[in-house]
Design a protein around this motif. Structure first.
Motif, PDB file in Angstrom:
ATOM      1  N   UNK A   1       0.879  -1.187   0.000  1.00 46.56           N
ATOM      2  CA  UNK A   1       0.000   0.000   0.000  1.00 46.56           C
ATOM      3  C   UNK A   1       0.910   1.230   0.000  1.00 46.56           C
ATOM      4  N   UNK A   2       1.916   1.181   0.875  1.00 45.28           N
ATOM      5  CA  UNK A   2       2.860   2.294   0.971  1.00 45.28           C
ATOM      6  C   UNK A   2       3.711   2.385  -0.285  1.00 45.28           C
ATOM      7  N   UNK A   3       4.161   1.246  -0.775  1.00 41.08           N
ATOM      8  CA  UNK A   3       5.064   1.258  -1.933  1.00 41.08           C
ATOM      9  C   UNK A   3       4.366   1.739  -3.199  1.00 41.08           C
ATOM     10  N   UNK A   4       3.099   1.367  -3.346  1.00 39.91           N
ATOM     11  CA  UNK A   4       2.326   1.791  -4.523  1.00 39.91           C
ATOM     12  C   UNK A   4       2.244   3.321  -4.550  1.00 39.91           C
ATOM     13  N   UNK A   5       1.932   3.877  -3.389  1.00 38.73           N
ATOM     14  CA  UNK A   5       1.826   5.337  -3.242  1.00 38.73           C
ATOM     15  C   UNK A   5       3.187   5.993  -3.493  1.00 38.73           C
ATOM     16  N   UNK A   6       4.223   5.376  -2.926  1.00 35.72           N
ATOM     17  CA  UNK A   6       5.573   5.926  -3.071  1.00 35.72           C
ATOM     18  C   UNK A   6       6.008   5.921  -4.534  1.00 35.72           C
ATOM     19  N   UNK A   7       5.653   4.849  -5.261  1.00 37.21           N
ATOM     20  CA  UNK A   7       6.013   4.785  -6.684  1.00 37.21           C
ATOM     21  C   UNK A   7       5.293   5.882  -7.459  1.00 37.21           C
ATOM     22  N   UNK A   8       4.045   6.176  -7.060  1.00 39.27           N
ATOM     23  CA  UNK A   8       3.287   7.237  -7.737  1.00 39.27           C
ATOM     24  C   UNK A   8       3.922   8.600  -7.504  1.00 39.27           C
ATOM     25  N   UNK A   9       4.129   8.958  -6.243  1.00 39.78           N
ATOM     26  CA  UNK A   9       4.543  10.347  -5.961  1.00 39.78           C
ATOM     27  C   UNK A   9       5.998  10.620  -6.351  1.00 39.78           C
ATOM     28  N   UNK A  10       6.788   9.552  -6.440  1.00 41.85           N
ATOM     29  CA  UNK A  10       8.177   9.748  -6.884  1.00 41.85           C
ATOM     30  C   UNK A  10       8.335   9.595  -8.393  1.00 41.85           C
ATOM     31  N   UNK A  11       7.327   9.003  -9.061  1.00 40.85           N
ATOM     32  CA  UNK A  11       7.472   8.707 -10.491  1.00 40.85           C
ATOM     33  C   UNK A  11       8.546   7.665 -10.732  1.00 40.85           C
ATOM     34  N   UNK A  12       8.500   6.596  -9.942  1.00 42.43           N
ATOM     35  CA  UNK A  12       9.563   5.574 -10.005  1.00 42.43           C
ATOM     36  C   UNK A  12       9.595   4.896 -11.384  1.00 42.43           C
ATOM     37  N   UNK A  13      10.776   4.852 -11.990  1.00 41.68           N
ATOM     38  CA  UNK A  13      10.941   4.174 -13.284  1.00 41.68           C
ATOM     39  C   UNK A  13      11.562   2.789 -13.100  1.00 41.68           C
ATOM     40  N   UNK A  14      12.182   2.551 -11.946  1.00 40.20           N
ATOM     41  CA  UNK A  14      12.761   1.236 -11.665  1.00 40.20           C
ATOM     42  C   UNK A  14      12.890   1.046 -10.168  1.00 40.20           C
ATOM     43  N   UNK A  15      12.612  -0.200  -9.716  1.00 42.17           N
ATOM     44  CA  UNK A  15      12.698  -0.484  -8.273  1.00 42.17           C
ATOM     45  C   UNK A  15      14.025  -1.152  -7.933  1.00 42.17           C
ATOM     46  N   UNK A  16      14.610  -0.779  -6.816  1.00 42.89           N
ATOM     47  CA  UNK A  16      15.777  -1.484  -6.281  1.00 42.89           C
ATOM     48  C   UNK A  16      15.319  -2.120  -4.977  1.00 42.89           C
ATOM     49  N   UNK A  17      15.265  -3.439  -4.954  1.00 44.06           N
ATOM     50  CA  UNK A  17      14.793  -4.149  -3.753  1.00 44.06           C
ATOM     51  C   UNK A  17      16.026  -4.675  -3.013  1.00 44.06           C
ATOM     52  N   UNK A  18      16.230  -4.179  -1.805  1.00 45.36           N
ATOM     53  CA  UNK A  18      17.435  -4.540  -1.059  1.00 45.36           C
ATOM     54  C   UNK A  18      17.117  -5.556   0.047  1.00 45.36           C
ATOM     55  N   UNK A  19      18.148  -6.127   0.633  1.00 49.48           N
ATOM     56  CA  UNK A  19      18.004  -7.011   1.796  1.00 49.48           C
ATOM     57  C   UNK A  19      17.147  -8.243   1.535  1.00 49.48           C
ATOM     58  N   UNK A  20      17.113  -8.672   0.285  1.00 49.10           N
ATOM     59  CA  UNK A  20      16.335  -9.884  -0.014  1.00 49.10           C
ATOM     60  C   UNK A  20      16.825 -11.044   0.857  1.00 49.10           C
ATOM     61  N   UNK A  21      18.132 -11.090   1.091  1.00 49.09           N
ATOM     62  CA  UNK A  21      18.730 -12.190   1.861  1.00 49.09           C
ATOM     63  C   UNK A  21      18.225 -12.235   3.303  1.00 49.09           C
ATOM     64  N   UNK A  22      17.665 -11.116   3.802  1.00 51.57           N
ATOM     65  CA  UNK A  22      17.121 -11.087   5.166  1.00 51.57           C
ATOM     66  C   UNK A  22      15.971 -12.067   5.325  1.00 51.57           C
ATOM     67  N   UNK A  23      15.324 -12.421   4.208  1.00 51.02           N
ATOM     68  CA  UNK A  23      14.143 -13.308   4.274  1.00 51.02           C
ATOM     69  C   UNK A  23      14.480 -14.757   3.936  1.00 51.02           C
TER      70      UNK A  23
END
Ligand code: IMP
Length: 423
Positions: A311-333
């Protein structure tokens, strides 16, 4: 290619690492907002550097680094940081670091005023970093702040600091907090200022020249979208525009110069300080703290941890105009059997795809989760997207789909070599 890096959560998304990675192909690296409340940990060639105000390009010999006008700059803190980084073998010359003459100054009493405001708020406190950020921005907006250029005019600066110290002391005395001698504030500020003087400049022509010459400018966002003064979980936010637009107003490079916005998020969610956190999860917090992860770079505070919140990320992508996502800390899971992703909130029986503005609604927001299988495999040695386990790719693809932005990078560990570029 001019790129903005924006945090999409509550800060600490691992932006420093992505910035460091993208810095390799950048000519200029810029900080446009925030102050030394930020803490970026960068591990390069096995050495750990903690940066607060210095742009990450400082670790490279051939990059120009700009601290823009939108930053609030604590001269004493910056000199300490420069000394620490120089002691780690990095040279910081005036060519390498340009500081805007329009940047506002954080003075020692701003930090105590920050503490006083927190004390007054009691259990409603914001949980600030106590770096004086809010009070310094408040002075800027109230038109009684002091800019780096003002320190060049010594008589004006002394009169201004003397007046503002007296005003700050009145507030501090009410809270039984230490008060300040104006002479001491002036002396300490000028001692630091002398070290910074050769770096002070108007960086706007430097940035425009770089833009017109087709060089690459990288904007290093600090904090995150949910801490943005306009888009965050107000009032539990910081005092600047942490979203992409803040990079433009905070540097003097216009929106027409921007080619890409990389939004950085963790594969889960964390937050420090107070305020709403719908997907916060004690089990996940304990697990990650047990791995020695998720302690703040600036304050050392353990961060609250929770499931991924789209919910937060969708909004964040809108207001920033995100063209690409960098997903970090995948190894934490890596060790989890089943992972939860929050896809919407239920507030008073209604489904919400975007975060509410009403602060009381946050307390009633119930995350609606989707469950995905974990991968139960160590991903920290993966060096390409293909090498990632199928369940991890599935998790990332679902994340991108829910947020409406493609995955551009995946982080599987703190080292520079652990950033996977997604073709
Ligand atoms: P301030 O920026 O010190 O005024 O703090 C306001 C809020 O922003 C608090 O919740 C802080 O914990 C948070 N905050 C500020 N800087 C950072 C950061 O770099 N990472 C994470 N949280 C931050």
């Amino acid at each position: 290619m001019n790129t903005i890096i924006s945090g999409l959560q509550w800060g600490d998304e691992g932006k420093g690492k992505i910035v460091d990675y993208l810095t390799e192909s950048a000519d200029v690296v810029v900080r446009g907002q925030g102050g030394n409340n930020a803490g970026h940990t960068v591990i390069a060639k096995g050495v750990k550097y903690i940066l607060h105000l210095l742009p990450s390009g400082i670790l490279w010999d051939d990059k120009v680094n700009v601290i823009g006008n939108g930053v609030v700059l604590d001269p004493i803190g910056l000199v300490e940081e420069i000394t620490r980084i120089e002691n780690q073998g990095i040279r910081i010359t005036p060519d390498k670091l340009r500081i805007s003459d329009r940047a506002h100054v954080v003075l020692p009493y701003h930090k105590e005023l920050d503490a006083a405001r927190e004390a007054a708020l009691g259990d409603q406190k914001i949980g600030t970093t106590k770096r004086g950020i809010g009070p310094a921005y408040a002075d800027k907006i109230n038109r009684c702040g002091l800019r780096m250029a003002d320190l060049l005019d010594r008589d004006f600066a002394i009169a201004q600091i003397t007046r503002r110290t007296a005003e700050a002391n009145e507030v501090l005395a009410r809270f039984d907090l230490p008060t300040f001698e104006a002479e001491q504030v002036i002396e300490e500020t000028y001692r630091a200022f002398e070290r910074l003087r050769p770096h002070i400049d108007n960086p706007i022509p430097v940035l425009h020249k770089a833009w017109k010459a087709g060089k690459s400018i990288l904007f290093e966002g600090a904090q995150g979208t949910l801490l943005d003064i306009d888009y965050g979980t107000y009032p539990f936010v910081t005092s600047s525009n942490t979203t992409a637009g803040g990079s433009c107003t905070g540097s003097g490079l216009p929106p027409t110069a921007i080619d890409a916005v990389i939004g950085v998020c963790k594969a889960y969610t964390t937050r420090v300080g107070s305020g709403p956190f719908p997907t916060g999860d004690e089990g996940l917090s304990e697990y990650l703290h047990g791995l020695g992860r998720e302690f703040g770079a600036t304050t050392g505070r353990p961060r609250g941890c929770g499931w991924l919140d789209t919910v937060l990320l969708r909004f964040a992508c809108m207001v920033n105009g995100v063209t690409g996502l960098a997903v970090t800390n995948l190894d934490g899971l890596d060790s989890y059997d089943t992972l939860s992703i929050c896809v919407s909130y239920e507030i008073d029986g209604t489904v919400h795809d975007l975060p509410p503005a009403d602060r009381s609604a946050w307390d009633r927001a119930k995350p609606v989760y989707e469950q995905l299988p974990g991968w139960k495999t160590d991903t920290s040695s993966c060096r390409s997207y293909e090498e990632l386990p199928a369940a991890a790719k599935n998790y990332l693809e679902r994340l991108g789909e829910l947020c409406g932005a493609p995955i551009a990078f995946v982080g599987v560990g703190p080292d520079r070599s652990q950033t996977i570029v997604v073709p």
